[in-house]
Enzyme design. Structure first.
Site, short mmCIF file in Angstrom:
data_model
loop_
_atom_site.label_atom_id
_atom_site.label_comp_id
_atom_site.label_asym_id
_atom_site.label_seq_id
_atom_site.Cartn_x
_atom_site.Cartn_y
_atom_site.Cartn_z
N LYS A 38 -34.01 20.45 -25.02
CA LYS A 38 -33.19 19.72 -25.95
C LYS A 38 -32.94 18.33 -25.47
O LYS A 38 -32.47 18.14 -24.38
CB LYS A 38 -31.98 20.72 -26.42
CG LYS A 38 -31.10 19.89 -27.45
CD LYS A 38 -30.08 20.48 -27.77
CE LYS A 38 -28.57 20.50 -26.99
NZ LYS A 38 -27.93 19.48 -27.38
N ASP A 42 -31.92 16.47 -30.74
CA ASP A 42 -30.61 16.83 -31.23
C ASP A 42 -29.98 15.41 -31.38
O ASP A 42 -29.02 15.09 -30.69
CB ASP A 42 -29.89 17.80 -30.19
CG ASP A 42 -28.53 18.10 -30.64
OD1 ASP A 42 -28.30 17.92 -31.89
OD2 ASP A 42 -27.68 18.63 -29.88
N LEU A 43 -30.22 14.62 -32.53
CA LEU A 43 -29.57 13.16 -32.79
C LEU A 43 -28.43 13.71 -33.81
O LEU A 43 -27.96 12.61 -34.16
CB LEU A 43 -30.57 12.24 -32.83
CG LEU A 43 -31.57 12.20 -31.53
CD1 LEU A 43 -32.46 10.86 -32.09
CD2 LEU A 43 -30.65 11.61 -30.54
N LYS A 44 -28.33 14.68 -34.42
CA LYS A 44 -27.45 14.80 -35.45
C LYS A 44 -27.16 13.68 -36.51
O LYS A 44 -26.23 13.07 -36.69
CB LYS A 44 -25.92 15.19 -34.98
CG LYS A 44 -25.90 16.51 -33.98
CD LYS A 44 -24.71 17.01 -33.55
CE LYS A 44 -24.48 18.00 -32.76
NZ LYS A 44 -24.97 18.02 -31.51
N PHE A 45 -28.54 13.85 -37.12
CA PHE A 45 -28.51 12.40 -38.23
C PHE A 45 -27.39 12.60 -39.33
O PHE A 45 -27.19 13.78 -39.87
CB PHE A 45 -29.86 12.31 -38.89
CG PHE A 45 -30.71 12.09 -37.89
CD1 PHE A 45 -30.65 11.19 -36.80
CD2 PHE A 45 -31.93 12.71 -38.11
CE1 PHE A 45 -31.70 10.79 -36.37
CE2 PHE A 45 -33.15 12.35 -37.32
CZ PHE A 45 -32.95 11.38 -36.19
N ASP A 93 -26.24 10.09 -42.53
CA ASP A 93 -26.16 8.81 -42.98
C ASP A 93 -26.48 9.03 -44.48
O ASP A 93 -26.72 10.20 -45.20
CB ASP A 93 -27.30 7.96 -42.04
CG ASP A 93 -26.87 6.34 -42.24
OD1 ASP A 93 -26.56 5.91 -43.39
OD2 ASP A 93 -27.02 5.96 -41.31
N ILE A 94 -26.99 7.76 -45.37
CA ILE A 94 -27.28 7.89 -46.59
C ILE A 94 -28.95 8.69 -46.54
O ILE A 94 -29.63 8.50 -45.61
CB ILE A 94 -27.49 6.57 -47.46
CG1 ILE A 94 -28.25 5.46 -46.82
CG2 ILE A 94 -26.12 5.94 -47.42
CD1 ILE A 94 -28.60 4.17 -47.52
N PRO A 95 -29.35 9.33 -47.74
CA PRO A 95 -30.42 10.14 -47.77
C PRO A 95 -31.56 9.41 -47.38
O PRO A 95 -32.41 9.97 -46.67
CB PRO A 95 -30.58 10.76 -49.19
CG PRO A 95 -28.96 10.91 -49.82
CD PRO A 95 -28.57 9.56 -49.02
N ASN A 96 -31.80 8.30 -47.70
CA ASN A 96 -32.95 7.37 -47.77
C ASN A 96 -33.04 7.10 -46.12
O ASN A 96 -34.16 7.36 -45.55
CB ASN A 96 -32.89 6.01 -48.20
CG ASN A 96 -34.10 5.19 -48.10
OD1 ASN A 96 -35.32 5.74 -48.22
ND2 ASN A 96 -33.97 4.13 -47.54
N THR A 97 -31.93 6.63 -45.34
CA THR A 97 -32.00 6.52 -44.08
C THR A 97 -32.53 7.55 -43.18
O THR A 97 -32.93 7.90 -42.36
CB THR A 97 -30.46 5.71 -43.55
OG1 THR A 97 -30.47 4.73 -44.29
CG2 THR A 97 -30.46 5.59 -42.27
N THR A 137 -17.89 22.31 -32.95
CA THR A 137 -16.63 23.32 -32.30
C THR A 137 -15.57 22.66 -31.82
O THR A 137 -14.72 23.14 -31.35
CB THR A 137 -17.42 24.17 -31.33
OG1 THR A 137 -18.34 23.51 -30.56
CG2 THR A 137 -18.44 25.18 -31.99
N ARG A 172 -23.56 31.89 -21.86
CA ARG A 172 -23.25 32.10 -20.53
C ARG A 172 -23.75 33.47 -20.03
O ARG A 172 -23.51 34.37 -20.62
CB ARG A 172 -21.70 31.90 -20.42
CG ARG A 172 -21.07 30.55 -20.49
CD ARG A 172 -21.56 29.57 -19.40
NE ARG A 172 -21.35 28.13 -19.71
CZ ARG A 172 -21.95 27.25 -20.61
NH1 ARG A 172 -22.93 27.46 -20.99
NH2 ARG A 172 -21.36 26.18 -20.52
N GLN A 214 -17.08 25.87 -22.08
CA GLN A 214 -17.44 26.63 -23.11
C GLN A 214 -16.29 27.79 -23.21
O GLN A 214 -16.20 28.65 -22.41
CB GLN A 214 -18.77 27.06 -23.24
CG GLN A 214 -19.75 26.11 -23.00
CD GLN A 214 -20.17 25.74 -24.52
OE1 GLN A 214 -19.45 25.96 -25.47
NE2 GLN A 214 -21.40 25.00 -24.72
N ARG A 226 -26.12 23.99 -18.58
CA ARG A 226 -25.65 24.15 -17.32
C ARG A 226 -25.99 25.55 -16.47
O ARG A 226 -26.42 25.42 -15.35
CB ARG A 226 -23.88 23.96 -17.24
CG ARG A 226 -23.67 22.53 -17.45
CD ARG A 226 -22.41 22.22 -17.76
NE ARG A 226 -21.95 22.57 -19.14
CZ ARG A 226 -21.02 22.56 -19.76
NH1 ARG A 226 -19.83 21.88 -19.10
NH2 ARG A 226 -20.61 22.74 -21.13
#
Ligand code: C5P
Length: 234
Positions: free
Chosen positions: A32, A59-62, A64-68, A123, A184, A193, A214
């Site tokens: 990741k 894992d950049l968790k986009f 934004d607007i749908p097109n972007t 979380t 864990r 965690q 970790r």
């Protein structure tokens, strides 16, 4: 069984990431790459990790607007990421655009579409924090609401706590894959965690993939730690 271990490369430099990837690639399923590593080391990092033969979870968790978001997802497919994340709170149209872009860009590149994973409620957010941003303050209900919306949008996977998987499986389509951090083994020292399961417990609860940082990367011998976790799943 395919190897369900995804190692979170939460390290700041490409040298550290590549050293870890080099030793771990033969014994894990994917790596990741998150915001820290991607922002410091860039798309070249994805190419270099792919060159080890391992899959990449971007894992950049986009959000934004749908097109972007669609364009960012298509760029991730061209980079050859096998999994990527978007925020489900970006809405139905944004999620649909992301899934469509993943399918279309993959067909154009002649490869399998990546798994577009929806992130529900972070979380780090509790009831009070949800209320402050004007959302349903019951965390469990908000997770269910966003998970259902993700399924309606055609997403094939979700990121969630291992403790949420069994409950979500009850009302989501069986094709849904669950990627769970918060793992864990019980041997590492306590950290941030709080609600965790062991790798085996998480798989038994219905997780499809385990994100582990970790417990592997901070171990004295990361390769041995990964091998021990894999053996615990056999
Ligand atoms: O080191 P550790 O195993 O806690 O790493 C877990 C990884 O999963 C980190 O990259 C963390 O940001 C991510 N994550 C998490 N909890 C969430 C979502 C993502 O721990 N709810």
């Amino acid at each position: 069984m395919r190897n369900p271990i995804i190692v979170a490369l939460d390290v700041p430099t490409s040298d550290r990431a590549l050293a870890l990837a080099g030793q771990l690639a033969p014994v894990v399923g994917a790596f990741k790459i998150g915001k820290e590593l991607f922002t410091s080391a860039g798309p070249e990092m994805v190419r270099r990790i792919r060159a080890t033969g391992a899959a990449v979870f971007l894992d950049l968790k986009f959000h934004d607007i749908p097109n972007t978001v669609a364009r960012a997802v298509a760029a991730a497919v061209r980079l050859d990421a096998q999994m990527l994340t978007i925020h489900t709170s970006g809405g139905l149209a944004m999620m649909q655009a992301a899934e469509e872009a993943a399918q279309k860009a993959a067909a154009e590149a002649g490869r399998e579409a990546p798994l577009v994973l929806g992130v529900t409620v972070l979380t780090s957010l509790d009831s009070q924090a949800l209320m402050e941003v004007g959302m349903e303050p019951n965390v469990g209900r908000q997770v269910e609401r966003l998970a259902s919306l993700a399924a309606r949008a055609g997403l094939r996977g979700l990121v969630c706590s291992p403790l949420e998987v069994a409950g979500l499986r009850q009302f989501l389509p069986s094709r849904m894959q669950f990627v769970t951090p918060g793992i864990r083994t019980g041997r590492e020292k306590a950290d941030d965690q709080k609600r965790t399961l062991t790798p085996r417990e998480a798989i038994e609860a219905g997780a499809s993939w385990l994100v582990i940082g970790r417990p592997i990367c901070a171990a004295e011998n990361p390769r041995a730690a990964a091998e021990a976790i894999l053996a615990s799943l056999a």
